[in-house]
Each structure stands twice: as C-alpha cells, then as structure tokens.
Design an enzyme around this catalytic site. Structure first.
Site, PDB file in Angstrom:
ATOM      1  N   HIS A 321      78.469  55.936  30.788  1.00 39.31           N
ATOM      2  CA  HIS A 321      77.260  55.593  31.301  1.00 39.31           C
ATOM      3  C   HIS A 321      76.536  56.293  32.450  1.00 39.31           C
ATOM      4  CE1 HIS A 321      78.563  52.073  29.015  1.00 39.31           C
ATOM      5  NE2 HIS A 321      77.306  51.493  29.364  1.00 39.31           N
ATOM      6  N   GLY A 322      77.563  57.267  33.293  1.00 36.82           N
ATOM      7  CA  GLY A 322      76.913  57.789  34.188  1.00 36.82           C
ATOM      8  C   GLY A 322      78.009  58.789  34.981  1.00 36.82           C
TER       9      GLY A 322
END
Length: 463
Positions: A321-322
C-alpha cells in the site's frame, strides 16, 4: 483522468464506446489498447513507455517459458525468476527506493539525496497482474498469449488499469480472444457504473470533507468524540471511494464484454477481522493468498510456520500500500489480529452475541485506519491518544455536536449504503419501471456536483 470527472463522462467514454462498437471484432482489442494508452497518458505521459516496456517484457517472458515448459523445465524456471525480478525491480525502483534511502540516512547518518520520482499511476496493480500471468503460464494454468496486441490490451485495459480490481489473466483469457456484448450485459454495466459514480461523488467526496474539517481542527478543539467521528468519516470515505471506483471498473468492463471479479462485499458488516479481509479488496487478498501464502507453505507445515507465513503476507500487504513504516505497521497489526483469531479469539467470538462480535470488529478496524492514515507515526499516535481520552481533551464539545448534527443525514446515508440494506431498499422502493429514472437522477446529481467540485480526490491513486 479519473472516472469521476466530466472529461471522462462526457468526452472520453462516449468516444471510446462509439469507436469500440463500430470497429470489427478483430479490431476491438486494438481500439481498447489505443484508448487505454491515451487514458493513461492523460495523467502520466512520461510513464507510457514504462507500461509498454512491462507489456513487452512479460509478453516475451511468457513465450519463452511456454517454449521451455515441457522440454527444459529448469530453463523455464530461470526465465520465471528473471521475470519476477524484472517486475519487482521496476516496482521497487519507482515506489520504494526513496523509502530505503531515507532509512539508510536515518540509521547511518548519511545524506544521500532522494530521487523524488513521481509514482507511476497504477504500477502496483498492473505489476501484480503481469506477475500472475507469468506464474500461471509457468504452472500451465494458462496458455502464453502469442498476440502482443491482445496481451498489451490486457495489461493496459483502462477500466481496471489504475486502481483494480486486480484481474488475473486466467479469469478473462477467453474474453480477451472473443467477447459478445448483449443489451442486458451493457445495461447491467451502465447501472453498476452509475451506482459506483454515486458512491464516489455523492457519498465519499461529501463525507471526506467532514474528515478534512475534523483533521484541520486546532488541537484545542478536537474532542475525544470528534476524533472518533473523524475516523468513522474516513472509514466511510475510503470504502465508498474505493468500492465506488471498483464498481465503476466492473461496470465499464461489462459494457465492453468483460466480467471482472467482485472486489468488495459489504465489508463493514463483518464480525471479525478475518471476515473483513475476505470482503475488502478481495482481489488483492486473493492474489497474496495464491502467489505468496500458498507458495510459502500456507498452513501445511505446522502452526509455527503458518504463523510466520501469515505475518510475512500481512507485512507485504501493508508495504504494497505504500513506502512508509505506518503501512508496514498497519499490515502487521492486521496480521497479528488474524493470527490471534485463528489461535483463540475466533472461538471466543463465536460464543458472543453477534452485536458484540460486530462491536469488536468495529473497534479494531477503526483503530487500524488510524495507522493507515498517518504516515507521520507520532501524529498518528497522538490522534490515538485523543481518541482514548488520554490527552486531557474534552470528551464532547460544541464543535463535535455541530459537526455531528450538520452531517447526520450524510452519516446515515453512508451507514445504509455500507450494508446490504441499501440493496434491499433499491429493490423494494425503486420499482422496476422507476429504475431508469432512479439511475438517471443519480447520474445527473453526480454530474451536477462535478461541475463545481473542487474536492474530488481518489485515495487509492497513490498505491
């Protein structure tokens, strides 16, 4: 370009549909490839070459693996590894290299400069798609695609290019070769697209403004109740934002003759964290289960190995996700909760009344969204301190009451829309002969909002 924009709704989409349906069957994949590249180039012209490179590379890897699959299995495996390394290296370079540099600087006191590269839109999604294709070719689950136009169309297909769902090649292999759009299928696609548009524009954007307002409150005005209201608002925003986009993608797919997989199934009605992740971003969870968890051994090698496998998968899920520690912590947070549920919590939960099961789930999911939200960990921890009343802030104040009462109808709409009751209401209240009017009203209201909208974010673009 985003689906929830007037440019897409009134220019790009009509032109695309006209070109698609007037083209002969053999030309439809070429049309989709061209319009998909234009769609991508609109927001990321500099990275069109990157997605073409990914398509060319995995197209070639697939053909080589297919050639060696039976006679030279070891060579096929080496090509598979090379393909995975290529894909992960590209993803790592553009998404994670600055994160590594920052951590090296922090640990060793160096002053290495960040590359500050813009993140290619959708790179996490299309990279996972091409990796699943290569792995499935190696496993013999699908045949290698020998037509580059068809393969590149699959990689760049604009409905699911920038935010999923993650569509495995095996799911639409036959439709890539030949598909037929019936009136019923097209109609279902239009209705699903409009529902997704309404979820995104009329609910996600509106309730997102509530979260923005609470997030921007001076520290002295943020009461304990307002902090909980803020994270509830965000939980609705991210659900309607992402599920709305997924609905629009599925609707567009139907209009073009594709059946994309469902990505959300009312996740907020869950009674456990494990159930939530069977209902939320289902294609991502399925991808990690199929291509990471099971190859690691799944639950076949004892309890200790199963626990390690689960934690690895959830750490990677967070990191997907990041490139930030808060996402890794967020992933591990869910990994630990799911592990605890498997060990003993699930049995204890089953003995409780469903209301208490749901309260358990709601509490932990809201806390989890705090880790997701704040990439600055001290700020996120301070927000949690306020939520739990350890900051000396008021429990309730006038600001909270004003925000709650002024957004009560919107919150009720979000609550109803996030449970199956919304589907039942549409079937009962919206009679069959009124359905066209209902969808027209939703579309017109969404368009009217977009005319003057200055707040129209899409939260998953950064992933």
């Amino acid at each position: 370009m985003v689906f929830s924009s007037l440019l897409f709704l009134y220019l790009f989409l009509p032109i695309t549909l006209i070109l698609y349906f007037i083209s002969p069957a053999k030309g439809k994949n070429i049309v989709l490839l061209i319009v998909s590249l234009i769609f991508y180039a609109w927001g990321e012209p500099v990275y069109v070459g990157l997605i073409i490179f990914s398509s060319l590379a995995d197209y070639g890897y697939g053909l080589i693996i297919a050639k060696f699959q039976k006679s030279k299995r070891r060579a096929a495996k080496l090509v598979l590894i090379l393909s995975l390394v290529t894909n992960l290296a590209v993803l790592f370079f553009f998404k994670y290299v600055d994160f590594i540099i920052e951590n090296i600087n922090y640990v060793f006191g160096t002053e290495l400069a960040n590359l500050d590269l813009p993140l290619p839109i959708g790179i996490s999604f299309y990279t996972f798609q091409t990796m699943s294709y290569i792995i499935d070719v190696y496993r013999g689950k699908v045949k290698a695609q020998r037509n580059f136009i068809s393969f590149a169309m699959y990689v760049t297909l604009f409905p699911q290019l920038i935010a999923g769902p993650i569509v495995r090649y095996e799911w639409i292999e036959k439709e890539i070769a030949q598909r037929h759009v019936t009136f019923s299928l097209f109609s279902d696609g239009v209705k699903l697209f409009i529902i997704g548009l309404g979820k995104k524009v009329l609910i996600a954007n509106q309730i997102g403004l509530l979260w923005e307002e609470i997030q921007g409150l001076p520290s002295g005005e943020l009461s304990m109740a307002a902090a909980w209201l803020g994270i509830i608002a965000f939980s609705f925003q991210i659900y309607f934002d992402f599920s709305g986009y997924s609905d629009m993608a599925m609707g567009l797919g139907k209009m073009l003759g594709f059946q994309f997989p469902q990505n959300f199934n009312y996740p907020y009605i869950s009674r456990s964290i494990s159930e939530f992740w069977r209902r939320w971003h289902m294609t991502l969870g399925g991808w990690f289960r199929e291509y990471v968890y099971i190859p690691l051994g799944g639950n076949r090698k004892g309890k200790m190995r199963t626990s390690i496998n689960l934690l690895i998968v959830w750490m990677l899920t967070g990191f997907w996700h990041g490139a930030s520690w808060n996402f890794i912590i967020w992933g591990l947070y869910f990994g630990v909760l799911i592990l605890l549920e498997k060990v003993f919590l699930q049995k204890a939960l089953l003995k409780l009344h469903p209301i208490f099961q749901h309260l358990y789930f709601i509490f932990f999911i809201l806390v989890g969204w705090v880790f997701f939200l704040f990439d600055d960990l001290p700020v996120g921890l301070h927000y949690l301190v306020i939520m739990f009343g350890f900051s000396g802030q008021a429990v309730v104040n006038q600001t909270f009451l004003y925000l709650l009462l002024s957004n009560l109808i919107l919150l009720l709409m979000a609550l109803i829309g996030s449970i199956p009751l919304s589907r039942l209401v549409r079937r009962i209240v919206v009679l069959p002969f009124l359905q066209p009017l209902f969808y027209l009203i939703v579309f017109l209201f969404s368009s009217a909002y977009l005319v003057g909208a200055t707040y129209n974010p899409f939260l998953y673009f950064r992933f």
